[in-house]
Design a protein around this motif. Structure first.
Motif, PDB file in Angstrom:
ATOM      1  N   LYS A  89      -6.364  -9.202  11.317  1.00 32.37           N
ATOM      2  CA  LYS A  89      -5.711  -7.888  11.297  1.00 32.37           C
ATOM      3  C   LYS A  89      -5.281  -7.557   9.865  1.00 32.37           C
ATOM      4  O   LYS A  89      -5.471  -6.424   9.407  1.00 32.37           O
ATOM      5  N   GLN A  90      -4.726  -8.569   9.159  1.00 35.28           N
ATOM      6  CA  GLN A  90      -4.325  -8.340   7.769  1.00 35.28           C
ATOM      7  C   GLN A  90      -5.535  -8.018   6.903  1.00 35.28           C
ATOM      8  O   GLN A  90      -5.466  -7.125   6.050  1.00 35.28           O
ATOM      9  N   VAL A  91      -6.628  -8.748   7.114  1.00 30.35           N
ATOM     10  CA  VAL A  91      -7.842  -8.482   6.344  1.00 30.35           C
ATOM     11  C   VAL A  91      -8.321  -7.052   6.601  1.00 30.35           C
ATOM     12  O   VAL A  91      -8.697  -6.334   5.672  1.00 30.35           O
ATOM     13  N   LYS A  97      -6.849  -0.557   2.986  1.00 24.52           N
ATOM     14  CA  LYS A  97      -6.073  -0.149   1.803  1.00 24.52           C
ATOM     15  C   LYS A  97      -6.942  -0.176   0.547  1.00 24.52           C
ATOM     16  O   LYS A  97      -6.811   0.700  -0.319  1.00 24.52           O
ATOM     17  N   ILE A  98      -7.827  -1.206   0.462  1.00 27.30           N
ATOM     18  CA  ILE A  98      -8.725  -1.279  -0.693  1.00 27.30           C
ATOM     19  C   ILE A  98      -9.618  -0.052  -0.743  1.00 27.30           C
ATOM     20  O   ILE A  98      -9.827   0.542  -1.816  1.00 27.30           O
ATOM     21  N   LYS A  99     -10.154   0.347   0.404  1.00 28.04           N
ATOM     22  CA  LYS A  99     -10.996   1.552   0.445  1.00 28.04           C
ATOM     23  C   LYS A  99     -10.196   2.776   0.015  1.00 28.04           C
ATOM     24  O   LYS A  99     -10.693   3.616  -0.753  1.00 28.04           O
ATOM     25  N   GLU A 100      -8.949   2.853   0.519  1.00 26.69           N
ATOM     26  CA  GLU A 100      -8.099   3.986   0.136  1.00 26.69           C
ATOM     27  C   GLU A 100      -7.804   3.951  -1.360  1.00 26.69           C
ATOM     28  O   GLU A 100      -7.840   4.991  -2.032  1.00 26.69           O
ATOM     29  N   LEU A 101      -7.526   2.725  -1.889  1.00 24.83           N
ATOM     30  CA  LEU A 101      -7.235   2.608  -3.324  1.00 24.83           C
ATOM     31  C   LEU A 101      -8.474   2.935  -4.163  1.00 24.83           C
ATOM     32  O   LEU A 101      -8.366   3.592  -5.210  1.00 24.83           O
TER      33      LEU A 101
END
Length: 154
Positions: A89-91, A97-101
């Motif tokens: 779930k964290q991954v 979040k990485i995609k958003e960043l």
């Protein structure tokens, strides 16, 4: 019956009973021998039974130990599975979040590039307004002056 007739009869009876007692004594001796043999066999079997009981007790102890180990391993597996689900779930959340960043970085890069070109156009427009006869064709935002010469910085 006269006494002389009775005496041989008693002697015969005595001899018969003596023979009978002797035969019984031999049988008793044989039976005692068999009984001792059986007692010895029973003692040996009791020792075997005791050894087997000790083996059973040892095996029951090992079984209990293994059952406890299996229980611990099952509990560890449940905890591990739970931790794995939490990490997955964290991954997933971190990937999101990485995609958003990455999207934010691309937007920020585009905004920065757009800002550079906007600033360049604004500066060139100001120069044209203040000095309309000045040749500014060599002026580009990605060049700089080094040793009194205009050079590309890319």
């Amino acid at each position: 019956m006269p006494l002389e007739d009775t005496l041989p009869r008693v002697q015969r009876m005595f001899l018969c009973s003596t023979t009978y007692v002797r035969d019984i004594d031999v049988e008793i001796s044989i039976l005692r021998s068999k009984l001792l043999s059986k007692d010895k066999m029973i003692a040996e079997k009791n020792i075997q039974i005791q050894k087997l009981n000790n083996s059973v007790t040892d095996l029951q102890g090992k079984q209990t130990s293994l059952e406890n180990e299996v229980k611990s391993l099952k509990e560890a597996k449940v905890a591990s599975d739970s931790r794995e689900r939490a990490l997955k779930k964290q991954v997933f959340e971190l990937t999101k979040k990485i995609k958003e960043l990455n999207l934010s970085v691309r937007k920020a890069e585009q905004t920065a590039v757009d800002g550079i070109f906007y600033a360049e156009k604004n500066i060139l427009d100001q120069i044209k307004l203040k000095a309309p006869d000045l040749d500014i064709s060599e002026v580009v935002v990605f060049k700089k002056v080094v040793d009194r010469k205009v050079v590309s910085i890319l």
